[in-house]
Every structure is written in structure tokens, then in C-alpha cells.
Enzyme design. Structure first.
Site, short mmCIF file in Angstrom:
data_model
loop_
_atom_site.label_atom_id
_atom_site.label_comp_id
_atom_site.label_asym_id
_atom_site.label_seq_id
_atom_site.Cartn_x
_atom_site.Cartn_y
_atom_site.Cartn_z
NE ARG A 185 -4.20 -1.92 1.65
CZ ARG A 185 -5.30 -1.88 2.54
NH1 ARG A 185 -5.48 -1.28 3.83
NH2 ARG A 185 -6.53 -2.57 2.30
CB SER A 186 0.58 4.66 1.58
OG SER A 186 -0.54 4.99 1.01
CB ALA A 187 5.21 1.15 2.70
#
Length: 391
Positions: A70-72
């Protein structure tokens, strides 16, 4: 819980915390890796590859199991503009429209490249959300953010851009290099470093990727389920809030187990990799890495990565956040190892970061997606354990 892998002497608290994540905090499949001064000191994995599998169908998480983070993804993707800047190909203080003329519509003519990287560009949401297919087609997203009127004057405030960051950064890189961000990253960063991390998953490795599924609400150390602050929960629940609209810029929510979505090059959300690769990437930002990996960033770029560009009240996350150029910085919303750390969490649990002062690089990936956006209890338990090993 059968935990595989190894830890160096002195890093046993990280293993203990990793075990506890399964026993108490609900992990079903996960991995964690840590490098110190370019040497791997933690490399652990355990549980099942597919979070929704049971019984005989529950294949184990193996050494090379990869997972969507995801946003990592944003922290890895940030290497592309910073390396372009390091090579003199991208001016962070230039208007975005200098590279992408169509972007200047809707009051955005003053938006700088650094505003995009620091979530100050003023377009965290879209008036007309995109479908998952449109989000992934490489055309609809950039067109939508170019046409979108700014929600605030760029550079005057900040608010997390969960989905629009993908199209902003991806198109900017395309205009500068002529290549998609995922392709440039593979050719210039992850390929040369031998990292199992992709933005745009190749068919050849799709069989290594675990399926994700929602977790039970996280619990505190005393076993009680945690609850977000009232103003935060209200912002997410209100369909008209900027918070809700920002996270609904793709609607309906994509199925991240769908092969088409995994193959999409969305620099804000579709990164897939191992914890070892995530930690190895951050280790390479700081210096050479064992096994022949060469450092990515000059000392000046390391300093730039950790430089605060945005801080205080976040108009989307409704908490105080700190951002550098593409990285979330240590703070109450996402505690990292120390104030020197730079990295990025992924909604649901994953986390990667570097700490230049300690020489530490960290990566954690999980298939068990909690409701957390920034400070996941499992990732934070690992960070606290790591902090206890660091002089």
C-alpha cells in the site's frame, strides 16, 4: 508460531516482538527485516502466505513471499524524483507546469515539484472519482489531476494525497524521463540492487505474492480494542469531508488481490515486495549494502530526504503530520526510530524507513490489513523493540 529466519546477537527483542504480533496482535502472515550499517541483522518471516486461507489451503509464508505494501510504496517511489534531482534532471523548486504544462489549470500554476512531494499540491481528492480500471490505465489519473481545481492554494497548507500522489508523481517522472516510474525504478534502483520490489508486478513473479485480508481491530497491550480519536473517526465517516473524498478518489475501492490492480504502476499504492527488499532499499539510501549493493543517495540527498517540508495539522488525516520530499518523517502520526528517520507507512500495517544517525534500515510487510493508516500497533511494536537494541 513457527518463525523462520535469523537475528544477529543483540536483536532478539525484535524477534520477541514479531512473535507477539502473531500471538496477541492478530498477524496471520508477515515478515520483518533490519539492516545496520549495510549489514542484515534481522530477517524473519512466519505465518501463512494468504491471509484468507484456512486448513489445508493455508500455504506457509516462505522466505521469498512478497506482499502489497500500500502506501509504503510512496517511500520507495520517492527515490525516483530524488535521484533525478541528484543527477541534475529535476529541479524541486521548479513549477510542476514547467515539466507538465497541462497541470497549471484550476489555480495550480504556482505548485512546485517539492509541493507534490510534500503533500502541499492542494489536490488530495477528485471531484469525479475514478474507477479502478481508470486509475490503472495511465491516462485517466494524470488527466484528472491536471484538470482538478486545487482545494487550497498550493504550498500554503498540507494534506495527505493518498491516491492522487500516484498520478502526480507518475506523470511528472514520465514527462522528465520518458519512462514510467515503475520501469525507471526497476532499471535504475531495484534491478541493480537485486531487490524483490516492484511497482507494476510482472507476471513472472505473481505466484510469490500472498493474498491480503482485513484483520480484527488492533488491540492495546492490555487486550482492549483501540479506537481512533473522535474527530478522526468522524472525518472518515463523513462522505463530504476532504478525508473521505481523498481516500475515495478511486471508487469503488480496488481489490488489491486482483492481478490487474497488482500489475498497475501506481507509485502511491501498488508496490509489492518482501520485507528484505524494503529494508534493503532503505539501507541503500544510506550507504553500500552487503552483497554488492551500492549506495543510492549522496550525503546531501540523505539530508534532503529527512528535511521537513510540511508539518502540523494535516487537512486530510486530521492529525499532525510531518513530511519531507516524498517521505513521512518521525512524529506523533507515525513514530519511527528517531527524529532523524525518514520513510513511509502503508495503510493496514506495512512500514519501511531509514535512520541515518543509527545506520538502521527497517522493513515490515503483512498480509493482515488493520484499519490503521499510519501508526499500526504491530509495526510500532517492532520499532519499539528495535529502539531498545540501538545505543
Amino acid at each position: 508460531m513457527d518463525i523462520q529466519g535469523e537475528v544477529a546477537d543483540g536483536f532478539e527483542p525484535v524477534r520477541d516482538a514479531f512473535v507477539r504480533n502473531f500471538e496477541v496482535l492478530g498477524d496471520r502472515g508477515a515478515a520483518v527485516a533490519v539492516y545496520r550499517d549495510g549489514r542484515k541483522v534481522v530477517d524473519l518471516w512466519g505465518g501463512v502466505r494468504d491471509a484468507d486461507a484456512t486448513g489445508a489451503d493455508a500455504a506457509p509464508w516462505e522466505r521469498d513471499t512478497a506482499q502489497i505494501v500500500r502506501s509504503a510504496t510512496k517511500g520507495v517511489a520517492a527515490a525516483v524524483p530524488l535521484l533525478l534531482h541528484q543527477r541534475g534532471l529535476l529541479d524541486l523548486d521548479a513549477p510542476v507546469a514547467e515539466y507538465w504544462p497541462e497541470f497549471k489549470a484550476g489555480g495550480k500554476e504556482g505548485a512546485l515539484v517539492r509541493d507534490v512531494l510534500a503533500h502541499r499540491a492542494g489536490i488530495p481528492a477528485l471531484d469525479r472519482p475514478l474507477t479502478p480500471a481508470q486509475a490503472a490505465d495511465g491516462i485517466s489519473g494524470p488527466r484528472a489531476v491536471a484538470e482538478q481545481a486545487a482545494f487550497w492554494a498550493p504550498g500554503t497548507a498540507h494534506g495527505y494525497h493518498p491516491h492522487t500522489f500516484s498520478w502526480l508523481l507518475g506523470e511528472l517522472v514520465l514527462r522528465v524521463t520518458g519512462a514510467s516510474l515503475g520501469k525507471w525504478l526497476a532499471e535504475e534502483v531495484t534491478g541493480p540492487l537485486g531487490l524483490d520490489f516492484w511497482i507494476g508486478l510482472p507476471d513472472s513473479v505473481a505466484g510469490r505474492v500472498g493474498r491480503s485480508a482485513a484483520a480484527e481491530p488492533p488491540r492495546t497491550s492490555n487486550g482492549l480494542k483501540t479506537r481512533p480519536r473522535r474527530e478522526v473517526s468522524e472525518a472518515y465517516a463523513d462522505p463530504g469531508s476532504l478525508t473521505r473524498r481523498a481516500f475515495a478518489a478511486i471508487s469503488p475501492l480496488p481489490d488489491e488481490n486482483d492481478p490487474g490492480y497488482r500489475a498497475a504502476e501506481l507509485p502511491g499504492s501498488t508496490g509489492i515486495g518482501t520485507a528484505r527488499a524494503l529494508a534493503g532499499f532503505y539501507a541503500a539510501t544510506l550507504g553500500d549494502v552487503e552483497g554488492g549493493g551500492r549506495r543510492l543517495y549522496t550525503p546531501e540527498t540523505v539530508a534532503l530526504a529527512g528535511r521537513e517540508l510540511s508539518s502540523g495539522a494535516d487537512r486530510v488525516l486530521v492529525v499532525n503530520t510531518r513530511f519531507g520530499p516524498g517521505y513521512m518523517l518521525h512524529g506523533p502520526a507515525s513514530p519511527l526510530l528517531s527524529p532523524a528517520s525518514f520513510g513511509h507507512p502503508g495503510r493496514g500495517g506495512s512500514l519501511g524507513f531509514a535512520d541515518p544517525e543509527a545506520g538502521i534500515a527497517f522493513g515490515y510487510v503483512t498480509n493482515t490489513l488493520a484499519p490503521s493508516v499510519t501508526a499500526d500497533p504491530r509495526a510500532q511494536a517492532l520499532v519499539r523493540a528495535l529502539r531498545s537494541t540501538t545505543p
